[in-house]
Design a protein around this motif. Structure first.
Motif, mmCIF file in Angstrom:
data_model
loop_
_atom_site.group_PDB
_atom_site.id
_atom_site.type_symbol
_atom_site.label_atom_id
_atom_site.label_comp_id
_atom_site.label_asym_id
_atom_site.label_seq_id
_atom_site.Cartn_x
_atom_site.Cartn_y
_atom_site.Cartn_z
ATOM 1 N N PHE A 138 -5.154 2.726 -10.305
ATOM 2 C CA PHE A 138 -5.910 1.559 -10.763
ATOM 3 C C PHE A 138 -6.875 1.560 -11.976
ATOM 4 O O PHE A 138 -6.689 2.558 -12.572
ATOM 5 C CB PHE A 138 -7.049 1.403 -9.546
ATOM 6 N N ARG A 139 -7.270 0.407 -12.487
ATOM 7 C CA ARG A 139 -8.026 0.114 -13.562
ATOM 8 C C ARG A 139 -9.361 -0.302 -13.043
ATOM 9 O O ARG A 139 -9.118 -1.306 -12.447
ATOM 10 C CB ARG A 139 -7.186 -0.679 -14.471
ATOM 11 N N ARG A 140 -10.321 0.179 -13.704
ATOM 12 C CA ARG A 140 -11.676 -0.421 -13.335
ATOM 13 C C ARG A 140 -12.291 -1.305 -14.545
ATOM 14 O O ARG A 140 -11.908 -1.144 -15.659
ATOM 15 C CB ARG A 140 -12.746 0.739 -13.474
ATOM 16 N N TRP A 146 -8.881 7.440 -12.158
ATOM 17 C CA TRP A 146 -8.029 8.609 -12.164
ATOM 18 C C TRP A 146 -7.169 8.649 -11.151
ATOM 19 O O TRP A 146 -6.876 7.746 -10.319
ATOM 20 C CB TRP A 146 -9.233 9.822 -11.921
ATOM 21 N N GLU A 147 -6.191 9.806 -10.997
ATOM 22 C CA GLU A 147 -5.269 9.768 -10.019
ATOM 23 C C GLU A 147 -4.923 11.109 -10.007
ATOM 24 O O GLU A 147 -5.156 11.994 -10.703
ATOM 25 C CB GLU A 147 -3.817 9.026 -10.548
ATOM 26 N N GLU A 148 -4.354 11.502 -8.580
ATOM 27 C CA GLU A 148 -3.766 12.797 -8.582
ATOM 28 C C GLU A 148 -2.176 12.608 -8.690
ATOM 29 O O GLU A 148 -1.539 11.742 -7.938
ATOM 30 C CB GLU A 148 -4.108 13.284 -6.995
ATOM 31 N N PRO A 149 -1.569 13.214 -9.523
ATOM 32 C CA PRO A 149 -0.204 12.799 -9.971
ATOM 33 C C PRO A 149 0.914 12.941 -8.875
ATOM 34 O O PRO A 149 1.613 12.165 -8.881
ATOM 35 C CB PRO A 149 0.182 13.711 -11.195
ATOM 36 N N THR A 150 0.753 13.813 -7.770
ATOM 37 C CA THR A 150 1.604 13.969 -6.884
ATOM 38 C C THR A 150 0.830 14.031 -5.454
ATOM 39 O O THR A 150 -0.326 14.627 -5.207
ATOM 40 C CB THR A 150 2.393 15.357 -6.874
ATOM 41 N N PHE A 151 1.456 13.302 -4.530
ATOM 42 C CA PHE A 151 0.933 13.258 -3.243
ATOM 43 C C PHE A 151 1.042 14.482 -2.521
ATOM 44 O O PHE A 151 2.119 15.184 -2.498
ATOM 45 C CB PHE A 151 1.448 12.134 -2.353
ATOM 46 N N SER A 152 -0.190 14.828 -1.917
ATOM 47 C CA SER A 152 -0.232 16.346 -0.955
ATOM 48 C C SER A 152 -1.150 15.669 0.014
ATOM 49 O O SER A 152 -2.115 15.558 -0.026
ATOM 50 C CB SER A 152 -0.639 17.293 -1.881
ATOM 51 N N ARG A 153 -0.801 16.243 1.360
ATOM 52 C CA ARG A 153 -1.646 15.803 2.351
ATOM 53 C C ARG A 153 -2.583 16.655 2.394
ATOM 54 O O ARG A 153 -3.630 16.467 2.700
ATOM 55 C CB ARG A 153 -0.782 15.946 3.590
ATOM 56 N N ALA A 154 -2.602 17.969 2.068
ATOM 57 C CA ALA A 154 -3.319 19.127 1.891
ATOM 58 C C ALA A 154 -4.623 18.668 1.075
ATOM 59 O O ALA A 154 -5.820 18.623 1.260
ATOM 60 C CB ALA A 154 -3.242 20.325 1.652
ATOM 61 N N ARG A 155 -3.956 17.883 -0.150
ATOM 62 C CA ARG A 155 -5.203 17.449 -1.001
ATOM 63 C C ARG A 155 -5.904 16.245 -0.584
ATOM 64 O O ARG A 155 -7.095 15.867 -0.635
ATOM 65 C CB ARG A 155 -4.351 17.052 -2.635
ATOM 66 N N HIS A 207 -5.088 5.690 -3.518
ATOM 67 C CA HIS A 207 -5.847 4.714 -4.440
ATOM 68 C C HIS A 207 -4.993 3.157 -4.391
ATOM 69 O O HIS A 207 -3.891 3.338 -4.197
ATOM 70 C CB HIS A 207 -6.103 4.941 -5.795
ATOM 71 N N PRO A 208 -5.506 1.987 -4.437
ATOM 72 C CA PRO A 208 -5.004 0.857 -4.537
ATOM 73 C C PRO A 208 -4.291 0.849 -5.877
ATOM 74 O O PRO A 208 -4.690 1.430 -6.903
ATOM 75 C CB PRO A 208 -6.223 -0.123 -4.663
ATOM 76 N N PRO A 209 -3.318 0.115 -5.943
ATOM 77 C CA PRO A 209 -2.624 -0.820 -4.898
ATOM 78 C C PRO A 209 -1.714 0.264 -3.866
ATOM 79 O O PRO A 209 -1.239 1.175 -4.317
ATOM 80 C CB PRO A 209 -1.589 -1.589 -5.600
ATOM 81 N N ARG A 210 -1.664 -0.164 -2.557
ATOM 82 C CA ARG A 210 -1.168 0.534 -1.418
ATOM 83 C C ARG A 210 -0.106 -0.406 -0.518
ATOM 84 O O ARG A 210 -0.653 -1.300 -0.157
ATOM 85 C CB ARG A 210 -2.377 1.002 -0.666
ATOM 86 N N LEU A 211 1.042 0.069 -0.751
ATOM 87 C CA LEU A 211 1.943 -0.587 0.225
ATOM 88 C C LEU A 211 2.541 0.183 1.387
ATOM 89 O O LEU A 211 2.674 1.516 1.191
ATOM 90 C CB LEU A 211 3.299 -0.909 -0.780
#
Length: 199
Positions: A126-128, A140-149, A157-161
């Motif tokens: 996203f952009r604010r 900001w972003e977490e580059p790789t998805f992790s369920r633990a994270r 974060h949006p956008p979410r599909l």
């Protein structure tokens, strides 16, 4: 994790928008949904008992557009409004769009490609911006998805599909809670399938 059937080619995407006292931003929000490079879309908006002119604006500006559906009710909160908007649609895939946000024209095209056949969710970054639309930062972003994270704090974060069948499987959005409704939903979604992030 569950095993999910392959999505169809060129799946219909339901863009859902829960709206409450959103007259200031919602027109730009909806226009961004309608101006996507991906053409298999429908836009479903639920007015959640707004006390401003949101509903009148929706009906006047978008009421006669074929792939736009509008509903309204007394105030239910974000969980109820989200479920109501989603249930109006028929898309295999669902994109969340908050009424004070807008999406870039290629957002859905990128996320449909990213979700692939078997992920339950694909999300971007996203952009604010200020109330006037001026750039603040790239968020900001977490580059790789992790369920633990994800269990430490919200990173989806949006956008979410996400997939409709997975949304139904986990029981939709919780209508009993008033805060962190999206965090609750994506945490439950992460229990039943894989997610992927794209910058």
């Amino acid at each position: 994790l569950q095993s999910w059937p392959n999505l169809s080619d060129n799946p219909l995407v339901t863009i859902y928008i829960p709206a409450y006292n959103a007259e200031k931003y919602i027109e730009e929000c909806i226009n961004s949904a309608l101006n996507q490079t991906y053409n298999r879309i429908e836009v479903c908006i639920h007015d959640d008992g707004s006390t401003d002119k949101t509903l009148k604006l929706l009906q006047r500006k978008f009421g006669s557009i074929g792939n736009v559906s509008i509903s309204s009710s007394s105030n239910q909160g974000i969980g109820g409004a989200s479920n109501q908007a989603i249930r109006m649609g028929k898309g295999e895939l669902i994109l969340q769009l908050d009424s004070d946000d807008f999406i870039e024209p290629n957002t859905i095209e990128i996320l449909v490609d990213a979700i692939g056949r078997n992920n339950v969710c694909a999300y971007g970054r996203f952009r604010r911006i200020t109330h006037e639309g001026d750039f603040i930062d790239d968020g900001w972003e977490e580059p790789t998805f992790s369920r633990a994270r994800l269990l430490r704090s919200m990173i989806v974060h949006p956008p979410r599909l996400f997939r409709r069948d997975a949304w139904e499987f986990v029981g939709g959005h919780n209508e009993e809670i008033t805060n962190a409704v999206d965090y609750d939903f994506y945490t439950r979604l992460s229990e039943v399938g894989t997610m992927t992030h794209v910058s």
